[in-house]
Design a protein around this motif. Structure first.
Motif, PDB file in Angstrom:
ATOM      1  N   LEU A 137      60.755  74.637 -36.180  1.00 32.93           N
ATOM      2  CA  LEU A 137      60.223  73.889 -37.313  1.00 32.93           C
ATOM      3  C   LEU A 137      58.943  73.123 -36.953  1.00 32.93           C
ATOM      4  N   SER A 159      54.950  62.148 -42.310  1.00 40.68           N
ATOM      5  CA  SER A 159      53.876  61.317 -41.760  1.00 40.68           C
ATOM      6  C   SER A 159      53.856  59.915 -42.356  1.00 40.68           C
ATOM      7  N   VAL A 173      58.930  75.810 -45.758  1.00 40.87           N
ATOM      8  CA  VAL A 173      58.002  74.716 -45.501  1.00 40.87           C
ATOM      9  C   VAL A 173      57.020  74.587 -46.657  1.00 40.87           C
ATOM     10  N   SER A 233      66.682  70.973 -43.651  1.00 45.32           N
ATOM     11  CA  SER A 233      66.456  71.548 -42.316  1.00 45.32           C
ATOM     12  C   SER A 233      67.670  71.268 -41.431  1.00 45.32           C
ATOM     13  N   ASP A 291      56.376  68.384 -47.158  1.00 49.11           N
ATOM     14  CA  ASP A 291      57.364  68.073 -46.117  1.00 49.11           C
ATOM     15  C   ASP A 291      56.730  67.281 -44.990  1.00 49.11           C
ATOM     16  N   TRP A 292      55.588  67.789 -44.467  1.00 49.61           N
ATOM     17  CA  TRP A 292      54.973  67.066 -43.357  1.00 49.61           C
ATOM     18  C   TRP A 292      54.190  65.849 -43.835  1.00 49.61           C
ATOM     19  N   TYR A 330      55.511  73.501 -39.165  1.00 47.05           N
ATOM     20  CA  TYR A 330      54.754  72.406 -39.777  1.00 47.05           C
ATOM     21  C   TYR A 330      53.300  72.427 -39.313  1.00 47.05           C
ATOM     22  N   ARG A 331      53.087  72.736 -38.039  1.00 47.33           N
ATOM     23  CA  ARG A 331      51.711  72.804 -37.541  1.00 47.33           C
ATOM     24  C   ARG A 331      50.939  73.910 -38.247  1.00 47.33           C
ATOM     25  N   SER A 346      51.457  75.141 -41.173  1.00 44.17           N
ATOM     26  CA  SER A 346      51.200  74.722 -42.543  1.00 44.17           C
ATOM     27  C   SER A 346      50.092  73.679 -42.595  1.00 44.17           C
ATOM     28  N   ARG A 347      50.171  72.685 -41.721  1.00 42.75           N
ATOM     29  CA  ARG A 347      49.191  71.585 -41.719  1.00 42.75           C
ATOM     30  C   ARG A 347      47.782  72.097 -41.416  1.00 42.75           C
ATOM     31  N   ASP A 392      53.544  63.153 -36.793  1.00 45.63           N
ATOM     32  CA  ASP A 392      53.300  64.574 -37.022  1.00 45.63           C
ATOM     33  C   ASP A 392      54.489  65.385 -36.522  1.00 45.63           C
ATOM     34  N   GLU A 393      54.301  66.689 -36.380  1.00 49.73           N
ATOM     35  CA  GLU A 393      55.419  67.563 -36.001  1.00 49.73           C
ATOM     36  C   GLU A 393      56.017  67.225 -34.638  1.00 49.73           C
TER      37      GLU A 393
END
Length: 307
Positions: A285, A48, A39, A101, A43-44, A289-290, A292-293, A11-12
């Motif tokens: 970043l 993962s 983002v 990035s 991406d994430w 990502y968090r 967004s997730r 994860d991030e």
């Protein structure tokens, strides 16, 4: 150069700010000095390991596929661009390693589009993946001014742009979203409908004869789509390959500099609006990502790499 990288899937929390060599520039490539990235959920998901069966990853990998910036160098036989040109691109590559990035990224020339005068880097950096996905979906549906179109997740990153493109054709557009986003959709000429239980009835109340085309940017809605789609209607999904078993089309976005140039021109003329939630520096970043997730952002999250 400074870059956010990850040395293993996760994860991030696997992201860290590192120093990486500046990318080399080969024939028909350009080196872009990155000012903005953005983002996207993919991406994430890639980070993962979720696309490991499709994409080779070489660690340490730099994530990110959206980019806006200026041309720093051009490779041999690259007359399309010159040093100093402002460009944007959807910079997905066959090997997941050198993403956007970072302070610099090399991309194939055919991926890039000039950023028109008056279009900010924040907007240009937020547009590529979502914009090209939306454009591909509306094109695949062959939407015309005679159509009624249903867009699932119409207030989301892709759906919001696709809804605007569908409205531009003259079609009647219905869009699903949560009630707090109803006014957002009304402002772009879309009839909003609450998603979830009872959606089929709500669509039928709005258009008793059903819809001619459906764009699924949500997933898990195939049954509803088929229930409201007219005989001979068209439907596409970016999330659910099961549509292939029911006459639909499963779409993946492609890098497309020419298509991106068309979208940027619509932004310049005010005919396409990009919804931006916030802009964060490269160092944040992991937080982006968090957000967004966990679906805490209401629009695109832009990453400020450098000015």
């Amino acid at each position: 150069m400074k870059a956010m990288t990850y040395a293993k899937y996760g994860d991030e929390n696997v992201l860290e700010l590192t120093e990486r060599p500046e990318p080399k520039v080969g024939p028909s490539q350009i080196l872009v000095r990155v000012t903005r990235s953005s983002v996207n959920p993919v991406d994430w998901k890639v980070m993962s390991g979720g696309l490991d069966e499709m994409l080779e990853t070489r660690f340490p990998a730099i994530p990110g596929w959206d980019v806006a910036g200026t041309v720093e160098k051009v490779g041999p036989d690259t007359p399309e661009f010159a040093v100093g040109d402002r460009v944007a691109a959807y910079a997905r590559k066959m090997v997941n390693e050198g993403g956007t990035s970072a302070e610099y990224v090399t991309i194939p020339v055919e991926f890039a589009a000039r950023i028109p005068e008056g279009v900010p880097d924040d907007v240009a950096g937020a547009l590529p993946l979502t914009g090209l996905t939306a454009r591909r979906a509306i094109s695949a549906l062959e939407v015309t001014d005679q159509d009624t179109v249903l867009v699932h997740a119409a207030s989301g990153g892709v759906g919001y742009l696709a809804s605007q493109l569908a409205v531009r054709t003259g079609a009647t557009v219905l869009g699903t979203c949560s009630p707090e986003n109803f006014e957002k959709l009304r402002r772009i000429g879309v009839t909003p409908l609450d998603y979830g239980d009872g959606l089929v009835d709500r669509v039928r109340d709005a258009v008793p004869n059903g819809v001619d085309a459906v764009a699924d940017f949500a997933g898990g809605v195939l049954e509803s789509t088929l229930a409201v789609l007219n005989d001979g209607g068209r439907h596409v999904s970016i999330t659910d390959p099961a549509v292939l078993e029911h006459g639909g089309r499963w779409l993946w976005v492609r890098p497309d500099g020419s298509g991106l140039a068309d979208l940027l021109s619509l932004v310049q003329t005010g005919d396409l609006t990009v919804d931006i939630d916030r802009t964060l520096p490269l160092e944040q970043l992991p937080e982006a990502y968090r957000l967004s997730r966990e679906r805490e952002a209401q629009g695109k999250i832009v990453i400020r790499v450098q000015d």
